[in-house]
Enzyme design. Structure first.
Site, PDB file in Angstrom:
ATOM      1  CG  ASP A 172     -12.598  49.952 -28.111  1.00  0.00           C
ATOM      2  OD1 ASP A 172     -13.567  50.096 -28.961  1.00  0.00           O
ATOM      3  OD2 ASP A 172     -12.339  50.627 -27.149  1.00  0.00           O
TER       4      ASP A 172
ATOM      5  CE1 TYR B 194     -13.676  45.054 -20.998  1.00  0.00           C
ATOM      6  CE2 TYR B 194     -15.403  45.654 -19.219  1.00  0.00           C
ATOM      7  CZ  TYR B 194     -15.005  45.256 -20.750  1.00  0.00           C
ATOM      8  OH  TYR B 194     -15.899  45.230 -21.702  1.00  0.00           O
TER       9      TYR B 194
END
Lengths: 245, 245
Positions: free
Chosen positions: B52, B110
């Site tokens: 994003d 992540y």
């Protein structure tokens, strides 16, 4: 009158350095105007170091006077509320009236970070000098010996507009750390003349890449061999870590 | 046709995310146009993760096809020469023709960084979420147990415009490290649905600040308790560290 001491951190990327100058964005300009907005009177801001454009700080120290009785903790919150994201006040403390950030500094710790990897890292590129050529770290360590102690840096003097600059300086320690992709150079000294830290880094790198030989360093420092003078390292690798009192 | 695999790092701050969109600056857009400039033909770029806007990467993985016989090492240098400072290609490798960045990914790592200090640090503010409220780290660690293993994240689903999204996901590990001022959350999983990592972080933080109780988590995950649904953590604390194949 109360004397207030500030410890300040900033990302130097988007500033034209510490010192207030007309029509450009400076760290001192932002802090002075934030304080004046909160206290509603003009102040005079004194700092330990006039960091150059692009140089960062984790522990710049500054002071000013006020008659306002605002509590230190409240001023800290108010300042960080008003200041832009790239500068933060880390502490606000009332000190004795004779405190002076510049004159009473017993020493400063500067850190210079050199990224040695073949490819630069976009996430830390603004905080290190990406130097992707070969460096002999042992040569750099040997070169630090010439720059430590009571040293006359006459050959590294850069015209700052001031006359009669003291070129003899006390450098208490230069520490080299080779940490994975980074070469970290920590310099501790009493005080530094204009661009001296970056000139010292430039000289160390020249020793490490073979551009100069160790035995040339005394002549370069004395200014007797001007044509061997080395480059000044770029500002964005440099951070003022702490000022000691 | 040759299939080329790229490993890419970027500072997500000034990008509208990975995926190409008209009239905005995206990471894929910059990389595609750099490749096309060098190879002089149109390419189709496939990536492991559609990060994003604001999310960073140290190890995004992408692939494309070409007939050009350029050597991998030369393409790496050429790409980094053309690309802007906030994106770098870390490796270029010729892989077998059936390689696919998205479908063949065995897992992703992540990292989310939460800065817990009372004052934000201007030098790293773009790479962490400054969360200066009290957090119970033990509660966060306890909450990770509900999010690890084969988990149905139906209650964390966000409408991405896609229908029939698989909400059952395999999360192999969530590691919490409390490192001085930072709480570092490393999440390892096979694949993630739209904004899932940031939704998981939001839920963990809600457990840590007492907004939700541990026993509410199963209901929140199942979507049976929608009014207890937690916030999505901001993007700038998140980095795609590595994609495994």
């Amino acid at each position: 009158m109360r004397k207030i001491k500030l410890i300040i951190a900033y990302d130097g990327t988007d500033f034209h350095g510490w010192q207030i100058q007309p029509e450009v964005r400076t760290v001192a300009g932002e802090i002075k105007s934030a304080i004046e907005k909160i206290l509603r009177h003009e102040i005079h801001l004194t700092a330990a170091s006039r960091t150059d454009a692009g140089v960062h700080a984790l522990g710049q120290t500054a002071d000013f006077q006020t008659d306002n009785s605002i509590e230190a903790g409240k001023l800290l919150l108010a300042l960080n509320g008003v200041l832009p994201d790239d500068v933060a006040v880390k502490s606000v403390e009332e000190v004795s009236e004779d405190f002076h950030s510049t004159h009473q500094s017993k020493g400063k710790h500067y850190r210079y970070v050199i990224r040695l990897s073949g490819i630069d890292d976009p996430l830390s590129r603004k905080y290190h000098w990406w130097y992707h050529h070969k460096l002999d770290v042992e040569k750099i360590i040997d070169a630090t010996k010439f720059l430590t102690g009571t040293v006359d840096f006459k050959g590294l003097e850069i015209n700052s507009g001031k006359s009669d600059v003291e070129t003899v300086r006390e450098i208490s320690e230069i520490k080299i750390t080779n940490d994975a992709d980074d070469l970290i150079i920590d310099i501790f000294g009493k005080s530094f003349m204009y661009k001296l830290v970056r000139s010292m880094i430039g000289l160390l790198i020249a020793a490490g890449n073979g551009k100069i030989q160790l035995e040339e360093i005394p002549e370069i420092l004395s200014g007797k061999n001007e044509h061997r003078r080395t480059d000044v390292a770029p500002p964005h690798g440099l951070t003022l870590v702490e000022v000691f009192y």
